[in-house]
Design an enzyme around this catalytic site. Structure first.
Site, PDB file in Angstrom:
ATOM      1  N   VAL A 164      39.797  40.814  46.151  1.00  0.00           N
ATOM      2  CA  VAL A 164      39.631  39.560  46.894  1.00  0.00           C
ATOM      3  C   VAL A 164      38.921  38.569  45.980  1.00  0.00           C
ATOM      4  CG1 VAL A 164      38.585  38.448  48.901  1.00  0.00           C
ATOM      5  CG2 VAL A 164      39.532  40.767  49.097  1.00  0.00           C
ATOM      6  N   LEU A 191      32.395  40.492  47.564  1.00  0.00           N
ATOM      7  CA  LEU A 191      33.816  40.441  47.872  1.00  0.00           C
ATOM      8  C   LEU A 191      34.446  41.698  47.284  1.00  0.00           C
ATOM      9  CD1 LEU A 191      34.748  36.728  46.971  1.00  0.00           C
ATOM     10  CD2 LEU A 191      34.369  37.677  49.254  1.00  0.00           C
ATOM     11  N   ASP A 192      35.444  42.247  47.971  1.00  0.00           N
ATOM     12  CA  ASP A 192      36.161  43.397  47.432  1.00  0.00           C
ATOM     13  C   ASP A 192      36.788  43.031  46.083  1.00  0.00           C
ATOM     14  OD1 ASP A 192      35.525  44.809  49.712  1.00  0.00           O
ATOM     15  OD2 ASP A 192      37.483  44.503  50.662  1.00  0.00           O
ATOM     16  N   ARG A 193      37.017  44.039  45.256  1.00  0.00           N
ATOM     17  CA  ARG A 193      37.588  43.816  43.915  1.00  0.00           C
ATOM     18  C   ARG A 193      38.843  42.949  43.975  1.00  0.00           C
ATOM     19  NH1 ARG A 193      38.032  46.727  38.864  1.00  0.00           N
ATOM     20  NH2 ARG A 193      36.788  48.468  39.664  1.00  0.00           N
TER      21      ARG A 193
END
Length: 216
Positions: free
Chosen positions: A52, A48-50
């Protein structure tokens, strides 16, 4: 402290906090936090993106990691996300199929109109759960896992995710309004179907705008 939803000798399912890196070198990431809390080794199988947060699964053995990775490749590992977008989708539910090109220099992905070197197909389905103040809560199922896929596909249709300035949002009152809501997969040892879900902080903007009780 990381919220643990499930743990056994093969896998751990947890809730990644917003702002924590999924996997990296030389920085405190989810694997390091889980090691500190539970002990042992942890193998990431998805990211997951930072900015998110939400449900993630980590393997605790190399064999379990291989099984989960195979499920992802086969499309048997189901990911569902909640996103808050600008505008109201029309139709209220549907499918998005695009060709995406990732520009490594800018760290951005783009929808392109024809295949070329470096393009990959991106596919998702969505359903609008609620709308308020010109914004909408959508449930997204991913079929492919391209870089920034949900963010790019909605932004390309003039519905950027709230807080996502990289892809056109003018809303600066929140971080990227994207949340890993539910994961479904087979246990790597016995094949038992497993499903786990978690909601974002419903008191925080923009999630507080929407009626979760009757729509999730």
């Amino acid at each position: 402290m990381i919220k643990i939803l499930y743990s056994d000798p093969q896998v751990v399912v947890c809730v990644k906090p917003v702002g924590v890196v999924s996997q990296c070198d030389g920085e405190e990431d989810m694997s390091a936090l889980l090691r500190a809390e539970l002990g042992g080794e942890f193998f990431p199988v998805h990211r997951l993106d930072r900015n998110v947060g939400g449900v993630m699964v980590f393997a605790r053995t190399a064999r379990a990691a291989a099984s989960l990775s195979a499920q992802i490749q086969a499309g048997d590992f189901v990911k569902r996300y909640l996103a808050a977008v600008s505008g109201v989708p029309s139709p209220e539910e549907g499918e998005m199929r695009d060709l995406l090109f990732k520009d490594s220099r800018s760290g951005r992905s783009f929808v392109v109109d024809r295949a070329r070197k470096g393009t990959k197909e991106a596919r998702l389905v969505y359903r609008t759960l609620d709308s308020a103040e010109g914004k909408s809560l959508v449930l997204v199922r991913l079929f492919t896992g391209r870089t920034h896929q949900i963010r790019v596909q909605f932004a390309s249709r003039q519905m950027p995710l709230l807080g996502d300035g990289k892809y056109g949002s003018r809303d600066k009152d929140c971080r990227i309004a994207l949340w890993s809501y539910r994961l479904t997969f087979a246990h790597p040892s016995n094949g038992q179907p497993l499903g786990f879900c978690a909601l974002p902080d419903l008191s925080a903007y923009p999630w507080r705008l929407f009626d979760f009780e009757n729509n999730t």
